[in-house]
Design a protein around this motif. Structure first.
Motif, short mmCIF file in Angstrom:
data_model
loop_
_atom_site.label_atom_id
_atom_site.label_comp_id
_atom_site.label_asym_id
_atom_site.label_seq_id
_atom_site.Cartn_x
_atom_site.Cartn_y
_atom_site.Cartn_z
N ASP A 258 2.92 -12.67 -27.01
CA ASP A 258 1.98 -13.78 -26.81
C ASP A 258 2.57 -14.86 -25.91
OD1 ASP A 258 -0.17 -12.75 -28.17
OD2 ASP A 258 0.18 -13.90 -29.99
N LYS A 259 3.81 -15.23 -26.17
CA LYS A 259 4.44 -16.29 -25.38
C LYS A 259 4.55 -15.89 -23.91
CE LYS A 259 7.29 -18.39 -29.03
NZ LYS A 259 6.37 -18.35 -30.05
N ILE A 260 4.92 -14.66 -23.67
CA ILE A 260 5.05 -14.16 -22.30
C ILE A 260 3.69 -14.07 -21.62
CG2 ILE A 260 5.79 -12.22 -20.87
CD1 ILE A 260 8.12 -13.76 -22.16
N CYS A 261 2.69 -13.55 -22.35
CA CYS A 261 1.35 -13.38 -21.77
C CYS A 261 0.75 -14.70 -21.32
CB CYS A 261 0.41 -12.71 -22.78
SG CYS A 261 0.59 -10.94 -22.83
N TYR A 262 0.94 -15.74 -22.11
CA TYR A 262 0.36 -17.04 -21.74
C TYR A 262 0.95 -17.59 -20.45
CZ TYR A 262 -1.69 -17.10 -26.42
OH TYR A 262 -2.40 -16.80 -27.55
N GLY A 263 2.16 -17.12 -20.09
CA GLY A 263 2.79 -17.59 -18.87
C GLY A 263 2.50 -16.73 -17.64
N ILE A 264 1.83 -15.61 -17.84
CA ILE A 264 1.47 -14.76 -16.70
C ILE A 264 0.38 -15.48 -15.91
CG2 ILE A 264 0.43 -12.55 -16.04
CD1 ILE A 264 1.80 -11.35 -18.55
N GLU A 265 0.58 -15.57 -14.61
CA GLU A 265 -0.29 -16.41 -13.76
C GLU A 265 -1.77 -16.08 -13.92
OE1 GLU A 265 -0.71 -17.65 -9.07
OE2 GLU A 265 1.14 -16.71 -9.77
#
Length: 110
Positions: A57-64
């Motif tokens: 979740d944390k990584i996905c929210y940072g995907i442009e």
């Protein structure tokens, strides 16, 4: 008669805002749909790449792409909510005008 004209105009404004609300609601739903699909797709990619589940979740929210779609969803939601508040404000203005008309014509209840 000016108050009656104002009241009639406010009723027209209310009808227009309510009609526009359906359009804005659809835009919000579409934006939510696009965001959720992109989020799910990116989550699956990260899971396939053996990313720990707690970090996905944390990584996905940072995907442009996901972040941009989330921003668009948030914009659509803000516009929809602002339109709803505008509807409420017009309803209040209609009540005030109706009270003024009733008072002017001696129909107000004390």
């Amino acid at each position: 008669m000016d108050l009656v004209n104002q009241l009639n105009q406010k009723c027209i404004d209310l009808d227009n805002k309510v009609a526009h609300s359906a359009f804005l609601g659809k835009k919000l739903a579409d934006a939510e749909n696009e965001y959720k699909i992109a989020l799910a797709q990116e989550s699956l990619k990260l899971k396939e790449d053996k990313m720990p589940v707690t970090l996905i979740d944390k990584i996905c929210y940072g995907i442009e792409k996901v972040a941009a779609l989330r921003k668009e969803r948030d914009y659509a939601e803000a516009i929809y909510k602002a339109n709803q508040e505008s509807i409420n404000a017009i309803k209040l203005q209609i009540k005030i005008l109706q009270f003024q008309i009733d008072k002017e014509w001696g129909l107000a209840k004390n």
